[in-house]
Write a protein that holds these residues in place. Structure first.
Motif, mmCIF file in Angstrom:
data_model
loop_
_atom_site.group_PDB
_atom_site.id
_atom_site.type_symbol
_atom_site.label_atom_id
_atom_site.label_comp_id
_atom_site.label_asym_id
_atom_site.label_seq_id
_atom_site.Cartn_x
_atom_site.Cartn_y
_atom_site.Cartn_z
ATOM 1 N N LEU A 1 47.906 42.401 47.643
ATOM 2 C CA LEU A 1 48.366 41.548 48.728
ATOM 3 C C LEU A 1 47.298 41.380 49.804
ATOM 4 O O LEU A 1 47.216 40.329 50.449
ATOM 5 C CB LEU A 1 49.642 42.113 49.345
ATOM 6 C CG LEU A 1 50.924 41.928 48.530
ATOM 7 C CD1 LEU A 1 52.072 42.690 49.169
ATOM 8 C CD2 LEU A 1 51.273 40.453 48.403
ATOM 9 N N SER A 2 46.468 42.393 49.984
ATOM 10 C CA SER A 2 45.430 42.312 51.027
ATOM 11 C C SER A 2 44.245 41.455 50.601
ATOM 12 O O SER A 2 43.358 41.188 51.406
ATOM 13 C CB SER A 2 44.935 43.721 51.385
ATOM 14 O OG SER A 2 44.091 44.258 50.379
ATOM 15 N N THR A 3 44.218 41.002 49.332
ATOM 16 C CA THR A 3 43.100 40.189 48.843
ATOM 17 C C THR A 3 43.432 38.702 48.765
ATOM 18 O O THR A 3 42.583 37.906 48.354
ATOM 19 C CB THR A 3 42.655 40.653 47.432
ATOM 20 O OG1 THR A 3 43.680 40.315 46.479
ATOM 21 C CG2 THR A 3 42.403 42.142 47.399
ATOM 22 N N LEU A 4 44.630 38.304 49.144
ATOM 23 C CA LEU A 4 45.056 36.910 48.955
ATOM 24 C C LEU A 4 44.479 36.026 50.055
ATOM 25 O O LEU A 4 45.186 35.535 50.935
ATOM 26 C CB LEU A 4 46.584 36.827 48.936
ATOM 27 C CG LEU A 4 47.272 37.650 47.837
ATOM 28 C CD1 LEU A 4 48.781 37.447 47.883
ATOM 29 C CD2 LEU A 4 46.723 37.295 46.457
ATOM 30 N N GLN A 5 43.188 35.774 49.981
ATOM 31 C CA GLN A 5 42.491 35.004 51.011
ATOM 32 C C GLN A 5 41.703 33.840 50.410
ATOM 33 O O GLN A 5 40.633 33.483 50.893
ATOM 34 C CB GLN A 5 41.564 35.922 51.809
ATOM 35 C CG GLN A 5 42.288 37.012 52.582
ATOM 36 C CD GLN A 5 43.277 36.437 53.581
ATOM 37 O OE1 GLN A 5 42.917 35.612 54.419
ATOM 38 N NE2 GLN A 5 44.525 36.842 53.478
ATOM 39 N N ARG A 6 42.239 33.243 49.346
ATOM 40 C CA ARG A 6 41.557 32.112 48.720
ATOM 41 C C ARG A 6 41.622 30.894 49.642
ATOM 42 O O ARG A 6 42.710 30.524 50.095
ATOM 43 C CB ARG A 6 42.200 31.790 47.367
ATOM 44 C CG ARG A 6 41.577 30.603 46.632
ATOM 45 C CD ARG A 6 42.199 30.407 45.266
ATOM 46 N NE ARG A 6 41.877 31.509 44.370
ATOM 47 C CZ ARG A 6 42.333 31.597 43.114
ATOM 48 N NH1 ARG A 6 43.132 30.649 42.627
ATOM 49 N NH2 ARG A 6 41.996 32.636 42.371
#
Length: 475
Positions: free
Chosen positions: A314-319
């Motif tokens: 969840l902390s990587t969802l920065q597309r």
């Protein structure tokens, strides 16, 4: 120059339906009349700057996707920068921001860039200060510290690798003999790709290592004492390391890391990142997270992953163009050491020493398998909602102690409506928030009863005839 008017009636109706609101209730939230809302929903009236600002504040995730052109994105970025507590004493009206973005686009872009540089400079100063006070010079960072900061600077999102992992996951699901309701590839599909596609023999055998791969013999040993989701992650790691070797090598090659050890650690970290992206492909995982309002237990069951793996993903969802809620994530051991961390928010973790003792994650470490919630406020006035859970990872042997730690996940309070753990909490209540800081060495609060030591940039005053909770006052 005329600003393109935004008509978003269908999107407003969809948003209202998703929230289960009638027109009257939705109009009340927006501060407009029901008849005016009806006109907007039927595209008889465009959205005004004030209403756009209100929608962005109430529904930040959904409304990010409405901005269609560069002018709208510029106005949104300008509103975001101007919302910094730094400007709280003299807030700028939405109409003024809209006019600035329209009439002075270059000035607006420079303002946004300057604000971003201000934030980066503050974070960099924090790193240097903590390095010096913690006895670690900036130029002598250890390899794992270099890699940790590389992921932080990358925003914990690696676009090329993430997209390649998503395509790999699609191929695995397409090749599966049995259809699955989950968008996550089955363990059997991963095993078949390793064995049939890459010529890897796989053995499940008790071992001192969780995963042991012999590249010469093309032989992989997995310790079966791990939980099923951990065994599956180890298989996904090995598949990603081999199938996406070119993508991983290109990222490592382009990195500024100075030592061979740091570059090798980055390679491992990127393979782990890709494994998470294979098991939780970006597009479906982001949609699932929004549908269940970031309920970790529902996500881990749907994707067959561990609680920690779901939190980390969840902390990587920065597309770009398809961002998730900006989250912070960390893992803390029983001694209070932060062993894993990332923040896509303005909250920054201490890089050296322990975290704030008032943070709920420390209590969670002592209470396994129970989710704790906290509303917290940092010294800059921003509020965050977060959850923390203590976890126990079995060792598979009486001779080895199990690993005990806690993970925490959170976001700014303005996203509370999309964070299931904040249900029933008044995030604006004046005295409801715990007053936390990054770490005692750099926390500016002078009235905290939990201080371990004074801030490094301010003098202390000692009165031999007076004793408070701490034996000094901060000058």
């Amino acid at each position: 120059m005329t600003r393109q008017r935004i008509f978003a009636g269908s999107r407003l109706r969809q948003l209202r339906a998703e929230r289960g609101l009638r027109q009257a209730g939705f109009a009340a939230k927006l501060g407009i009349s029901t008849s005016y809302l009806s006109q907007i929903e039927h595209d008889d009236r465009p959205l005004t700057p004030a209403l756009l600002d209100r929608l962005q504040k109430l529904f930040p995730l959904e409304w990010e996707e409405v901005a269609a052109d560069a002018g709208d994105r510029r106005a949104g970025a300008l509103r975001e920068a101007a919302a910094d507590p730094l400007f709280a004493a003299a807030p700028i009206a939405p109409e003024q921001l809209e006019r600035a973005a329209l009439q002075q686009p270059q000035l607006a872009d420079q303002f946004v860039a300057l604000h971003a540089a201000y934030r980066r400079a503050g974070q960099r100063l924090q790193i240097i200060d903590e390095a010096l006070t913690g006895g670690t010079a900036e130029g002598s960072r250890l390899p794992w510290e270099e890699v940790r900061d590389w992921f932080h600077d990358a925003g914990n999102y690696v676009d090329r690798l993430d997209r390649a992992a998503e395509e790999l996951a699609k191929g695995l699901r397409g090749a599966s003999s049995a259809p699955s309701p989950s968008p996550s590839p089955a363990v059997e599909a991963i095993e078949r790709r390793l064995q049939g596609g890459l010529g890897i023999s796989i053995v499940y055998r008790q071992s001192e290592s969780l995963r042991d791969f012999d590249a010469t013999m093309r032989h992989l040993v997995i310790d079966p004492s791990q939980p099923p989701e951990s065994r599956r992650f180890q298989l996904a790691h090995q598949l990603a390391a081999l199938a996406l070797a070119d993508e991983i090598a290109a990222v490592v090659e382009a990195s500024p890391l100075r030592t061979a050890a740091a570059r090798q650690l980055l390679h491992v970290g990127l393979a782990n990142y890709a494994a998470g992206a294979v098991l939780m492909p970006y597009t479906p995982f982001r949609a699932s997270a929004r549908a269940v309002r970031h309920d970790i237990d529902r996500l881990r069951l749907e994707y067959g992953v561990s609680f920690e793996q779901a939190c980390h993903r969840l902390s990587t969802l920065q597309r770009p163009g398809a961002r998730g809620i900006p989250m912070f994530f960390c893992r803390v051991d029983m001694a209070g050491n932060i062993t894993k961390r990332h923040s896509a928010t303005r909250l920054q973790f201490a890089r050296f020493g322990g975290a704030c003792p008032l943070w709920i994650v420390h209590e969670a470490a002592a209470i396994p398998d129970r989710i704790l919630f906290q509303l917290a406020e940092t010294p800059d006035g921003l509020r965050y909602v977060s959850m923390a859970k203590g976890l126990v990872k079995p060792s598979g042997s009486y001779a080895r102690a199990p690993r005990r730690y806690a993970v925490a996940l959170g976001c700014e309070a303005r996203y509370a409506a999309d964070f299931v753990y904040a249900d029933g909490v008044d995030v604006d209540a004046p005295q409801a928030a715990a007053r936390i800081g990054p770490s005692c060495r750099i926390c500016p609060r002078d009235d905290c009863d939990q201080r371990a030591f004074p801030p490094s940039d301010r003098p202390i005053l000692v009165d031999p005839d007076r004793r408070d909770v701490v034996p000094y006052r901060i000058g």
